[in-house]
Design a protein around this motif. Structure first.
Motif, mmCIF file in Angstrom:
data_model
loop_
_atom_site.group_PDB
_atom_site.id
_atom_site.type_symbol
_atom_site.label_atom_id
_atom_site.label_comp_id
_atom_site.label_asym_id
_atom_site.label_seq_id
_atom_site.Cartn_x
_atom_site.Cartn_y
_atom_site.Cartn_z
ATOM 1 N N SER A 1 44.589 36.918 43.762
ATOM 2 C CA SER A 1 45.897 36.491 43.267
ATOM 3 C C SER A 1 46.056 36.693 41.762
ATOM 4 C CB SER A 1 46.121 35.016 43.615
ATOM 5 O OG SER A 1 45.290 34.201 42.821
ATOM 6 N N LEU A 2 44.985 37.045 41.063
ATOM 7 C CA LEU A 2 45.045 37.222 39.612
ATOM 8 C C LEU A 2 45.082 38.696 39.235
ATOM 9 C CD1 LEU A 2 42.421 34.546 38.511
ATOM 10 C CD2 LEU A 2 44.904 34.371 38.372
ATOM 11 N N ALA A 3 45.652 38.961 38.069
ATOM 12 C CA ALA A 3 45.675 40.324 37.533
ATOM 13 C C ALA A 3 45.432 40.237 36.038
ATOM 14 C CB ALA A 3 47.019 40.981 37.815
ATOM 15 N N GLU A 4 44.889 41.324 35.478
ATOM 16 C CA GLU A 4 44.667 41.346 34.030
ATOM 17 C C GLU A 4 45.987 41.153 33.313
ATOM 18 O OE1 GLU A 4 42.274 44.431 32.303
ATOM 19 O OE2 GLU A 4 40.951 44.469 34.046
ATOM 20 N N GLY A 5 45.962 40.303 32.287
ATOM 21 C CA GLY A 5 47.168 40.043 31.507
ATOM 22 C C GLY A 5 47.919 38.800 31.947
ATOM 23 N N ASP A 6 47.587 38.218 33.116
ATOM 24 C CA ASP A 6 48.247 36.989 33.553
ATOM 25 C C ASP A 6 47.956 35.879 32.548
ATOM 26 O OD1 ASP A 6 49.235 38.142 35.818
ATOM 27 O OD2 ASP A 6 47.784 37.237 37.197
#
Length: 165
Positions: free
Chosen positions: A136-141
């Motif tokens: 559910s996470l992505a870089e920059g969140d």
């Protein structure tokens, strides 16, 4: 007549006592020989042919050993674990997502998921997360990170019920 009857009974009692002692000693000797035989030829005591005297001696030694172990256990202080680290909440940004897969001893693969967070105070923390949280996470969140030491608690992205910051 009474004296001869008492003497006769005393003789029988003494004879029975001597027979009992002789039988006891013979049993004891047979038990010790069988114990020695089992230790020499079978490698260790089987406990089948132990004499009454040997059992008594062994029981006393084991009792002494149990008492010594109990005394040592009483002297051991309980292990004091350090207090758990405090739960921290900080504004954070996801800087990296990593997975590491390795082969377990039973042949099945094991995957570990870690996420790197840049904290608002310019610190950095790497935490293990579940597969679902990792997905559910992505870089920059950016969002609000709750963690306790090296234990990940939660990450609430801005815009997901936090007032849309």
């Amino acid at each position: 007549m009474l004296e001869s009857a008492v003497g006769w009974l005393a003789g029988i009692a003494l004879d029975l006592l001597l027979n009992f002692v002789v039988v006891w000693l013979i049993m004891d000797l047979i038990g010790l020989v069988m114990e020695l035989f089992s230790r020499l030829f079978l490698g260790k005591s089987r406990g089948l042919f132990l004499s009454p005297t040997y059992n008594t001696i062994r029981w006393n030694l084991e009792k002494r050993k149990r008492q010594e172990i109990a005394e040592r256990a009483r002297k051991i202080r309980p292990i004091r674990r350090p207090a758990p680290p405090p739960v921290q909440t900080a504004a954070a940004k996801v800087i990296a997502l990593r997975t590491k897969t390795k082969q377990r001893k039973d042949g099945w693969p094991e995957t570990r998921y870690t996420v790197g967070f840049q904290l608002s105070d310019s610190g950095e923390v790497w935490l293990s997360v579940s597969k679902e949280q990792h997905a559910s996470l992505a870089e920059g969140d950016a969002g609000l990170l709750v963690f306790q030491g090296k234990l990940f608690r939660s990450f609430q992205k801005y815009g997901e019920g936090t007032g849309g910051r």
